[in-house]
Motif scaffolding. Sequence first.
Motif, mmCIF file in Angstrom:
data_model
loop_
_atom_site.group_PDB
_atom_site.id
_atom_site.type_symbol
_atom_site.label_atom_id
_atom_site.label_comp_id
_atom_site.label_asym_id
_atom_site.label_seq_id
_atom_site.Cartn_x
_atom_site.Cartn_y
_atom_site.Cartn_z
ATOM 1 N N TYR A 66 8.787 8.784 -13.975
ATOM 2 C CA TYR A 66 7.615 8.197 -14.621
ATOM 3 C C TYR A 66 8.013 6.821 -15.126
ATOM 4 O O TYR A 66 9.192 6.435 -15.050
ATOM 5 C CB TYR A 66 7.144 9.089 -15.790
ATOM 6 N N THR A 67 7.039 6.078 -15.632
ATOM 7 C CA THR A 67 7.389 4.826 -16.306
ATOM 8 C C THR A 67 6.928 4.887 -17.752
ATOM 9 O O THR A 67 5.943 5.559 -18.092
ATOM 10 C CB THR A 67 6.737 3.587 -15.648
ATOM 11 N N HIS A 68 7.684 4.200 -18.583
ATOM 12 C CA HIS A 68 7.271 4.018 -19.958
ATOM 13 C C HIS A 68 7.498 2.558 -20.306
ATOM 14 O O HIS A 68 8.592 2.033 -20.101
ATOM 15 C CB HIS A 68 8.058 4.929 -20.913
ATOM 16 N N PRO A 71 0.833 -1.207 0.000
ATOM 17 C CA PRO A 71 0.000 0.000 0.000
ATOM 18 C C PRO A 71 0.865 1.253 0.000
ATOM 19 O O PRO A 71 1.718 1.405 0.864
ATOM 20 C CB PRO A 71 -0.804 -0.124 1.309
ATOM 21 N N GLN A 72 0.688 2.092 -0.980
ATOM 22 C CA GLN A 72 1.487 3.307 -1.050
ATOM 23 C C GLN A 72 0.786 4.442 -0.321
ATOM 24 O O GLN A 72 -0.389 4.680 -0.540
ATOM 25 C CB GLN A 72 1.712 3.708 -2.517
ATOM 26 N N PRO A 73 1.515 5.098 0.526
ATOM 27 C CA PRO A 73 0.908 6.205 1.270
ATOM 28 C C PRO A 73 0.272 7.244 0.347
ATOM 29 O O PRO A 73 -0.755 7.804 0.658
ATOM 30 C CB PRO A 73 2.091 6.808 2.022
ATOM 31 N N LYS A 74 0.931 7.478 -0.793
ATOM 32 C CA LYS A 74 0.364 8.456 -1.714
ATOM 33 C C LYS A 74 -1.044 8.034 -2.118
ATOM 34 O O LYS A 74 -1.959 8.832 -2.192
ATOM 35 C CB LYS A 74 1.249 8.585 -2.948
ATOM 36 N N HIS A 75 -1.203 6.730 -2.340
ATOM 37 C CA HIS A 75 -2.510 6.250 -2.743
ATOM 38 C C HIS A 75 -3.533 6.418 -1.647
ATOM 39 O O HIS A 75 -4.699 6.651 -1.910
ATOM 40 C CB HIS A 75 -2.417 4.772 -3.163
ATOM 41 N N ALA A 108 5.361 6.935 -6.155
ATOM 42 C CA ALA A 108 5.253 5.584 -5.605
ATOM 43 C C ALA A 108 6.139 4.583 -6.355
ATOM 44 O O ALA A 108 6.172 3.412 -6.003
ATOM 45 C CB ALA A 108 3.794 5.130 -5.647
ATOM 46 N N LEU A 109 6.838 5.045 -7.385
ATOM 47 C CA LEU A 109 7.692 4.118 -8.142
ATOM 48 C C LEU A 109 8.888 3.676 -7.285
ATOM 49 O O LEU A 109 9.483 4.478 -6.564
ATOM 50 C CB LEU A 109 8.187 4.780 -9.426
ATOM 51 N N ASP A 110 9.245 2.379 -7.419
ATOM 52 C CA ASP A 110 10.352 1.880 -6.594
ATOM 53 C C ASP A 110 11.298 0.947 -7.351
ATOM 54 O O ASP A 110 12.101 0.250 -6.737
ATOM 55 C CB ASP A 110 9.813 1.183 -5.339
ATOM 56 N N GLN A 111 11.210 0.949 -8.692
ATOM 57 C CA GLN A 111 12.185 0.134 -9.444
ATOM 58 C C GLN A 111 13.606 0.630 -9.184
ATOM 59 O O GLN A 111 14.530 -0.154 -9.011
ATOM 60 C CB GLN A 111 11.904 0.221 -10.944
ATOM 61 N N ILE A 112 13.749 1.949 -9.192
ATOM 62 C CA ILE A 112 15.051 2.530 -8.855
ATOM 63 C C ILE A 112 15.070 2.706 -7.341
ATOM 64 O O ILE A 112 14.243 3.428 -6.780
ATOM 65 C CB ILE A 112 15.240 3.886 -9.566
#
Lengths: 158, 645
Positions: free
Chosen positions: B585-587, B2-6, B53-57
Amino acid sequence: MRSARLSPLKAAGLVALASLTGAVSATESKGYLSFQFSPETPYYVEDGKVDFGTYNGFRRYHSECHVCHGPAGMGSSYAPALMKSMQVLDFDQFVEVVVRGRKGLNQQVMPSFASNMNVLPHMNDIYAYLKARSDGVVGVARPDKFPKVRKDAQASAN
Amino acid sequence: MPQPKHQLIALCASAALAASTTGFANSELIEMQGDPSSWVMPNGDYASTRFSALDQIDTSNVKDLQVAWTFSTGVLRGHEGGPLVIGDVMYIHTPFPNKVFALDLNNDGKILWKYEPRQDTSVIPVMCCDTVNRGVAYGNGKIFLYQADTTLVALDAKTGEKLWSAVNGDPSKGGTGTSAPMVVKDKVYVGISGGEFGVRGYLTAYDTDSGKQVWRAYSMGPDADTLLDPENTTHLGKPVGKDSGTATWEGDQWKIGGGTTWGWYSYDPDLNLVYYGSGNPSTWNPAQRPGDNRWSMTIFARDADTGVAKWIYQMTPHDEWDYDGVNEMILVDAPFPPKDEPEASSVAAVTTAETGFKMRSLLPGRKDAEEAAAPEPAPAAEPANVRKLLVHMDRNGFAYTLDRVTGELLLAEKYDPAVNWATHVDMETGRPQVVSEYSTDQNGEDVNTTGVCPAALGTKDQQPAAYSPRTGLFYVPTNHVCMDYEPFQVSYTAGQPYVGATLTMYPAPGGDHLGNFIAWDAGKGEIVWSNPEPFSVWSGALATAGDVVFYGTLEGYLKAVDAKSGEELYRFKTPSGIIGNVNTYTHKGKQYVAVLSGLGGWAGIGMAAGLTDPTAGLGAVGAYSSLSDYTQLGGQLTVFTLPES
């Protein structure tokens, strides 16, 4: 001349001024009191202190001009360093640019200050300050100043 | 996970759904800001958290970051703001002449369309500090560009076709456009720049479909201009009273009173309030404008539909130092006051971190931070004292925490120890307690007040901070610069500079650096960690769920640091100094980080020339080398990603 840091230009100007007025002794003893602005001798400096006009030029420059031309005439990322420009601009050209404005390369635009009462009446002072910067007799920091010379004081000195 | 932003978004979205009158654009943007694959508004979301909320990096792999592609804007001036990403398209903007590019992410940034307005170059010298622009806004299928000449343009986001334009100000009187617009429901909001030209500031709402003006709210003037309700608009809980926008001015000075609105705007959909701050009163000579100069230097909370203010708070009454109050308002829901630190396990630590403000003391060192980073955060029960907060890092060197529902002042603490012009803010009156030695008003006209910290560019200027709900910390790019300030009489001429003070700026005492990048605890009012930077940090920060915080430097580095410890994990030198804001962002499922380089702005003035010690003698080069030794002009976008695994 007592002033250790007098530029050759300035020294020549003072001599010229002195011979013009015939007040050699007054100039030597109370230099800043008898100093008068001219395009040839725009500033007076002695022991690191400048005449009040040049000091006022420092103030007016850092109120009206420095947001584009940078602190102490050193330029910014988008306007020229005036301490360098003053090496090629004479007084008439300086006045011309300030009054009329000019467009430069890379969309550099100098506005006209003809209607600016914080600039126009102080143009001699701003010129004096920048010339002093350009001649290397005033540093980056706020210059020390001689007191403002009132008319009557000047008269008695003369 | 769960992302806090969400959580925050979900809260906002449900509130929006409950209100039947809520327009399409409102729910569209609320939905879009919750999708981390896009970067839909300049500061990431309506709350201006600049959190993704991105966490790949993440902290373990960010060291492998590589440049994916680059793009030159062809413009040399200072590049503030940052890219928007909507679907497969990236939108970037430039300083004057204010080009807009739509770049195809499916095709290495091929130009889908380009818009370049025709503007009279006479606007250039009216812009006080370079011809910057802080970005475009998206809404209702349109891209909104706010040009230097104050023309607001609506472009078709797909084609770049100009749909309508509206003129918001008068450059011949010093009014210019530099800020990024914000879209809420069917309205787009823009401010005005020109506080150094005696412009009276205002925020204006335009209809997104027609470009028709809906309302305009001035920072000062009679109630009909300011849209203040004498009985219902409050200042620290008390009604402001009749014509509060003229009552603290002498004569007609308010008509050229400044209080411009060139910073950032935030929005709370639940409360339907727009938040922003007003700038310095004109002139810089305080003797020429006795009184509190309301409502310059003020935080406004205005109804998004009508513009009427619910509450306001003036941070710096009767400014004497040019501490504009325009910096971003970051809206967070977090416990206040923070509870006592539980001496618990790392799992508990992360749990509390979910709702803010508590991480720090449990993670005193970098080693501990690494250990605590491992477990997945568990969903936390909402602590009882969660409040709707507004956090604002002001130019005046104080960080403010307010209740954004009522405008109650909860906390005001210095976020740079060098700040010396006031001892503290009185929590009853909200007034800073000014130190006489540093009062340019008390010292008077024609007197040089020395050693004032911060300098006129503030402990922080417009460069926006970021907030991570995972650490509960704010990541703040700051200046560490002091000044001498001498006010004197000036006369007003329309369209001419109206300043009335000389400034000399130099590094804060004892320091050998001009900036810091800090982590700030807004619940406690404490600096958690602070990374010194040789130059002011003039780039907007980005915080991510990978617990990495990104920012740019004036030398041109993009830096990545550990959100918990501040430890530097990655740096890359881009072609020019960075005063832009980082986004992500993601692409096609892959995370990217993007930033504009391009030295300039206020930072291009003092810093470009190199600041020197004011006590240094004639001809001294100074202890600080010029920024031009490190970087040159040039607008460029740099996009980073991880290598293919």
